[in-house]
Every structure is written in C-alpha cells, then in structure tokens.
Motif scaffolding. Structure first.
Motif, PDB file in Angstrom:
ATOM      1  N   UNK A   2       0.860  -1.184   0.000  1.00 24.86           N
ATOM      2  CA  UNK A   2       0.000   0.000   0.000  1.00 24.86           C
ATOM      3  C   UNK A   2       0.898   1.237   0.000  1.00 24.86           C
ATOM      4  N   UNK A   3       0.851   2.012  -1.072  1.00 24.26           N
ATOM      5  CA  UNK A   3       1.570   3.285  -1.109  1.00 24.26           C
ATOM      6  C   UNK A   3       0.691   4.312  -0.391  1.00 24.26           C
ATOM      7  N   UNK A   4       0.885   4.386   0.921  1.00 20.82           N
ATOM      8  CA  UNK A   4      -0.038   5.086   1.805  1.00 20.82           C
ATOM      9  C   UNK A   4       0.250   6.591   1.849  1.00 20.82           C
ATOM     10  N   UNK A   5      -0.024   7.283   0.719  1.00 18.24           N
ATOM     11  CA  UNK A   5       0.192   8.731   0.672  1.00 18.24           C
ATOM     12  C   UNK A   5      -0.804   9.469   1.557  1.00 18.24           C
ATOM     13  N   UNK A   6      -1.925   8.813   1.867  1.00 24.37           N
ATOM     14  CA  UNK A   6      -2.928   9.448   2.727  1.00 24.37           C
ATOM     15  C   UNK A   6      -2.553   9.353   4.202  1.00 24.37           C
ATOM     16  N   UNK A   7      -1.529   8.529   4.516  1.00 20.69           N
ATOM     17  CA  UNK A   7      -1.069   8.356   5.898  1.00 20.69           C
ATOM     18  C   UNK A   7      -2.180   7.873   6.819  1.00 20.69           C
ATOM     19  N   UNK A   8      -2.995   6.957   6.330  1.00 24.79           N
ATOM     20  CA  UNK A   8      -4.046   6.398   7.175  1.00 24.79           C
ATOM     21  C   UNK A   8      -3.431   5.449   8.201  1.00 24.79           C
ATOM     22  N   UNK A  33      -5.111   3.635  11.905  1.00 23.83           N
ATOM     23  CA  UNK A  33      -4.862   2.282  11.378  1.00 23.83           C
ATOM     24  C   UNK A  33      -5.327   2.158   9.921  1.00 23.83           C
ATOM     25  N   UNK A  34      -4.904   1.046   9.307  1.00 18.48           N
ATOM     26  CA  UNK A  34      -5.250   0.774   7.915  1.00 18.48           C
ATOM     27  C   UNK A  34      -5.759  -0.660   7.809  1.00 18.48           C
ATOM     28  N   UNK A  74     -11.534  -6.979   6.275  1.00 19.66           N
ATOM     29  CA  UNK A  74     -11.100  -5.948   7.222  1.00 19.66           C
ATOM     30  C   UNK A  74      -9.885  -6.383   8.040  1.00 19.66           C
ATOM     31  N   UNK A  75      -8.895  -6.925   7.360  1.00 22.31           N
ATOM     32  CA  UNK A  75      -7.654  -7.338   8.023  1.00 22.31           C
ATOM     33  C   UNK A  75      -6.765  -6.123   8.252  1.00 22.31           C
ATOM     34  N   UNK A  76      -6.006  -6.148   9.324  1.00 25.75           N
ATOM     35  CA  UNK A  76      -5.094  -5.042   9.638  1.00 25.75           C
ATOM     36  C   UNK A  76      -3.875  -5.089   8.721  1.00 25.75           C
ATOM     37  N   UNK A  77      -3.549  -3.970   8.135  1.00 27.75           N
ATOM     38  CA  UNK A  77      -2.367  -3.859   7.281  1.00 27.75           C
ATOM     39  C   UNK A  77      -1.209  -3.374   8.140  1.00 27.75           C
ATOM     40  N   UNK A  78      -0.121  -4.147   8.171  1.00 19.68           N
ATOM     41  CA  UNK A  78       1.052  -3.810   8.962  1.00 19.68           C
ATOM     42  C   UNK A  78       2.181  -3.356   8.042  1.00 19.68           C
ATOM     43  N   UNK A  79       2.776  -2.212   8.406  1.00 18.20           N
ATOM     44  CA  UNK A  79       3.895  -1.665   7.608  1.00 18.20           C
ATOM     45  C   UNK A  79       3.498  -1.472   6.155  1.00 18.20           C
ATOM     46  N   UNK A  80       2.212  -1.111   5.947  1.00 20.67           N
ATOM     47  CA  UNK A  80       1.705  -0.818   4.600  1.00 20.67           C
ATOM     48  C   UNK A  80       1.889  -1.984   3.633  1.00 20.67           C
ATOM     49  N   UNK A  81       1.804  -3.220   4.162  1.00 20.11           N
ATOM     50  CA  UNK A  81       1.968  -4.392   3.305  1.00 20.11           C
ATOM     51  C   UNK A  81       1.040  -5.500   3.801  1.00 20.11           C
ATOM     52  N   UNK A  82       0.370  -6.144   2.861  1.00 17.09           N
ATOM     53  CA  UNK A  82      -0.477  -7.277   3.234  1.00 17.09           C
ATOM     54  C   UNK A  82      -0.128  -8.455   2.333  1.00 17.09           C
ATOM     55  N   UNK A  83       0.094  -9.652   2.941  1.00 20.15           N
ATOM     56  CA  UNK A  83       0.475 -10.851   2.201  1.00 20.15           C
ATOM     57  C   UNK A  83      -0.751 -11.709   1.945  1.00 20.15           C
ATOM     58  N   UNK A  96      -9.772   3.353   7.098  1.00 21.67           N
ATOM     59  CA  UNK A  96      -9.103   3.739   8.341  1.00 21.67           C
ATOM     60  C   UNK A  96     -10.083   3.756   9.511  1.00 21.67           C
ATOM     61  N   UNK A  97     -11.242   3.177   9.308  1.00 25.12           N
ATOM     62  CA  UNK A  97     -12.268   3.134  10.332  1.00 25.12           C
ATOM     63  C   UNK A  97     -13.395   4.100  10.089  1.00 25.12           C
ATOM     64  N   UNK A  98     -13.115   5.188   9.351  1.00 26.70           N
ATOM     65  CA  UNK A  98     -14.174   6.163   9.045  1.00 26.70           C
ATOM     66  C   UNK A  98     -14.256   6.466   7.554  1.00 26.70           C
TER      67      UNK A  98
END
Length: 526
Positions: free
Chosen positions: A359-365, A367-368, A382-391, A407-409
């Motif tokens: 995830x190139x998280x330019x929005x800085x969300x 949690x993600x 709705x899995x938690x993304x850690x370090x902007x990466x999901x396997x 990000x929850x909202x």
C-alpha cells in the motif's frame, strides 16, 4: 554340471545381483571362524529382457563364494559347503569381529571386464540374524530390476522412473554408498547397468507388471520417454543415450521479456515434436514461437486464446496471436514444426503462491484495514495492514482482486491486478469538491459572503440536517465543499442559501470523481 551352474551364477552377477545388505548377528565362538545358511531366490523362474536374454535364478554350487564386508571395510570370504546344503563357512577366525555388526554381502565370481560390479547393489529383505545352528536357511529375495544403457551424452544424462500415484516410487541404487533417488544422474560414458527396486503390487490386477514412465534427459531437455511394464528381475535396455538435437525454432514471451534475439531453445523430442523444458510461466504471461532470431517467421493462435494444459492446438504461421497461459507453474512446451500443433504440460503447478500487496499510503491512514474479494468470494475481511503491506496466499496470480481500504471512518475502493511480483495500491486522500459559483449580477449584489448547502436523500453519512453545511469561500463569488467519496456516481438533491433569506431552487447533481462545478443559472439563483 558344475560348469553350467557356474555360468548361471556369472549371468546373475552380470545382471547386478551383487550385494544384499543385512543386519547380522552371529552367535558362535570367536576362535572357530563363522558359518551361516543362506539361499538366494528370484521371484520368477526365468524372465527375458528386451533383447530376449534370460535372467536366471541363482543355483549354488560347491566352492562358490560370498564376501562379507563390515562397516570398517574388513572383508572375509565365505565358501559354499561341499557337504551341507546352503551352508557358507569362513575359516578365518578373525571373522568373529563381525558378531553383532551390520554387514554387506557380495557375490564373488569371475566378473567380465565390461561389467562394473561397483554399480547396482541389490537390496534384500532385512532379517534379524544369521544363526549357524538354525535348520531354516536365510532366504534373500532380490526384487530389483535393471536399466542397461550406453551413455554418449557429452554432459551426462538424468534418468527418471515414475510409478503411478498409487505406488511408492522405488529409488535407484546408484553406488556402493547406497545413494538412492528416483532420478539417476550419470556422467560416466560407455555401457552402464543400474538396479532399482520394484514396489509390491497385485500380480492379478497387474499381470504384466507395474506401469511406469521411464524418461531420460540431458542438460534439462527430455530426449526420450515411454511407459513400461516394470517387473522384478527384468532388464530394460534404453539403448544409446545421446545429446538432443537443437531446433531452429524457439520460444519467446513475456516470461523472458519478448527477447526475440535470444529465444528459449527447443530440442527434438519424440514423434516429430520439439520441446523446451521446465519453463516457468504465470497466468499473466503470454508466448509464441519464432524461427531463427527475428520476427520474420513466427507461430501463434489464429485468434487470442488461453491455452488449456495437456490440450493440442493448431497454430498459424501467419504471425499469429500470443498464447495465454492457463496456470501458474513450470511447463514443458511442445511444438510440431510440420503440423504446427502445439501443447504444453505442467511439470510443477504453483497452486498456492504467496505475494505481497504493498500500500503506497500517501494518505497516511493509520490504522489501515483491507478487504479483498475474488469475484463474490471474500478472501480477507477488514484485516489489519502492517507496515503498509499485506500478504495474500492462493492461486491469485493473473487475477484482478477487488479491494476496500479503510481507516475506520473513510474508505477507498478499487481493483488491483496480482502478478508474480505482487501488486501495489496507491492510497491518496481523495478530495472531491462540489463547487457553486454565482454568475448573475443580481445574485452577486445581494447574496453576501456566506453560502450554506443543504442536501437530502443521499443514502450516505453526509450531513442532511437543516440549515446544512457551511461552504468554503474560494473568492470571486465561488464557494466549495468536500463531499464523501461514497457519493461518487450518486445523484443528490440540494439547495444553497445565505442564511439570510436568499436561496436557490431545489436542484440535483450527479457527483463525479473529479468533482462538480455548478453555476447560478443551473441552481436557480437569480
């Protein structure tokens, strides 16, 4: 008679019956040497190999010899008794060191120069002990069959024996160190004899033996392959193994960067086919065949198609369409230059692959969270993304997955194509503005500096209460408000007012992902 039996024993040795491994316990006084009873019996009376030669049962005669070798390489000759049937005796008292040790038993006789007896050890059924006083002989039942071939391959050959899935594959016995494998590799040249074990099978169901696929290859290229009926004690003659002949037709594709100057080489195989082996392909890949190192003559489909595995297709030489891959894995690719037929076979299927979605998280969300779907099937919810990466694991390479990031909202939805290198999703804070601009002198004169917007029937979380949301002044009688991304594509009802008696007519607007600008004439402002 003695000479006849001796010749039979020599024939057996030539077939590779040269050793039987046993766990040996010998209980006898150390000063008297050792003796034991044993007989060697084949499972069938006589079987012909492919050249019609007989494979004999073993018949012992006086003065025939067994040699016993312990783990420390001490060897002792046991001579067949002249008076007692199946009794072997060693007169050397030092043989007593074998008591309780595991030893290797080898037949010893006149060995023809052309046969290397260090190849083809015969593995026999295990027994608990050799008892010199026992009335029952130790029966050693060889189950081995043999491959005979002449190796003329410059860089050696790999020979593979594959049984049906319901059998346990029996390994080759490669050398005196008992190295075993279902693939026998050799760089030795000349005539070679190698033994392999035959698994147990129902002789009624498989009257003619166990069906097995025997193939050999050099430099990774399959040269010959055929199905045989394997039986215990039989010799299978592969003939002369030679290097494959390279074709002037090769394979190019996305898997090698469409580098037509360096196509993957193909080699002559069986029945007119040429083949490229162990090519790694994914469902994102496409390929075709070229002659030489240019696009002047190429072979592909008459139309674009996904090629099913183990299915034959006829291609066109008129610079046809690319061939798309149906599975992820390693494949042998076949082509017939005469009939223009094509097929490919899966060597190893990649059914469960693990790739990273970054995830190139330019929005800085933070949690993600991520939700992934394959069609209507939810892969992860709705899995938690850690370090902007999901396997993600599974057979998803070459597939487009739908995703929802949250990000929850706030949420963002889209689709992402999975490749063998994974995928990247760009997450930016999407700003969608609804802009209202006054364009009449009358409105500009009397409206003032404030504008509010009241919306209703949106079906979203957008505030619909009166008097509505204050809009941001952009200057030049222009105001804007950021609307939720969930409104994109929806038609909303709204009016604008200045909170002091001036308001527009009831209006509608369909929200665009790029935002909307409406002017006074379109919102009923005079």
């Amino acid at each position: 008679m003695k000479k006849f039996f001796s010749l039979m024993l020599v024939a057996l040795v030539m077939l590779g019956v040269t050793a039987c491994e046993q766990n040996v316990t010998i209980d006898t006084p150390k000063s008297e040497g050792l003796s034991f009873y044993a007989e060697i019996a084949m499972t069938r009376a006589s079987i012909n190999d492919e050249d019609g030669d007989k494979i004999w049962n073993t018949t012992w005669e006086s003065n025939d010899t067994l040699r016993v070798t312990d783990a420390e390489n001490n060897s002792f000759d046991f001579v067949y008794s002249t008076t007692e049937l199946n009794k072997f005796t060693c007169e050397n008292p030092e043989a007593s060191i074998l008591v309780g040790k595991s030893v290797t038993i080898k037949l010893v006789n006149e060995i023809p120069v052309s046969y290397n007896r260090e190849k083809g050890l015969v593995i026999c059924e295990q027994v608990d002990s050799f008892n010199p006083n026992s009335e029952e002989p130790i029966v050693l039942n060889p189950k081995n069959s043999f491959l005979r071939f002449t190796n003329n391959c410059y860089n050696g050959a790999d020979i593979t024996l594959t049984y049906p899935e319901n059998f346990n594959c029996a390994p080759f016995v490669v050398d005196t160190n008992n190295t075993t494998s279902n693939t026998f590799s050799t760089s030795d040249s000349g005539d070679i004899l190698v033994s392999f074990l035959v698994p147990e099978y129902d002789e009624i169901e498989y009257e003619n033996g166990v069906p097995a696929t025997l193939s050999y290859s050099t430099n990774g290229h399959i040269c010959k392959e055929k199905v045989l009926k394997i039986r215990a004690g039989k010799i299978y003659n592969l003939g002369t193994l030679t290097e494959p002949v390279k074709s002037d037709i090769g394979v190019v594709g996305s898997f090698q960067g469409w580098d037509v100057a360096n196509p993957v080489a193909m080699y002559e195989s069986n029945d007119g086919w040429i083949v490229a082996t162990n090519i790694e392909l994914y469902k994102t890949d496409e390929f075709k065949f070229v002659k030489g190192n240019t696009w002047n003559e190429s072979y592909g489909g008459s139309s674009a198609f996904i090629a099913e595995v183990n299915t034959e297709y006829t291609l066109t030489s008129d610079n046809g369409n690319n061939i798309k891959v149906a599975k992820n894995g390693k494949f042998d690719i076949y082509f017939n230059p005469v009939t223009l037929d094509f097929k490919y076979e899966c060597v190893e299927e990649y059914a469960d692959l693990t790739v990273d979605i970054t995830i190139d998280n330019k929005a800085n969300w933070s949690p993600l969270y991520i939700t992934l779907k394959s069609g209507d099937i939810v892969i992860v919810d709705k899995a938690t993304v850690t370090d902007n990466k999901y396997t993600v694991s599974g057979d998803y390479i070459g597939e487009s997955l739908s995703y929802t990031l949250s990000n929850g909202s706030k949420t963002v939805e889209g689709n992402v194509s999975i490749t063998k290198d994974g995928a990247t999703i760009n997450l930016e804070e999407t700003i969608i503005k609804l802009t209202v601009q006054l364009d009449t002198d009358n409105a500009k004169q009397w409206w003032g500096n404030t504008m509010k917007i009241h919306v209703w029937e949106t079906g979203t979380s957008f505030d619909t209460s009166w008097p509505g949301n204050v809009m941001t002044s952009e200057g030049n009688y222009t105001w804007s408000i950021v609307v939720p991304s969930e409104l994109v594509g929806k038609t909303i009802k709204y009016l604008v007012h200045n909170g002091n008696g001036w308001q527009s007519n009831d209006s509608t607007v369909t929200i665009s992902a790029e935002g909307n600008t409406v002017t006074g004439s379109s919102i009923g402002i005079n």
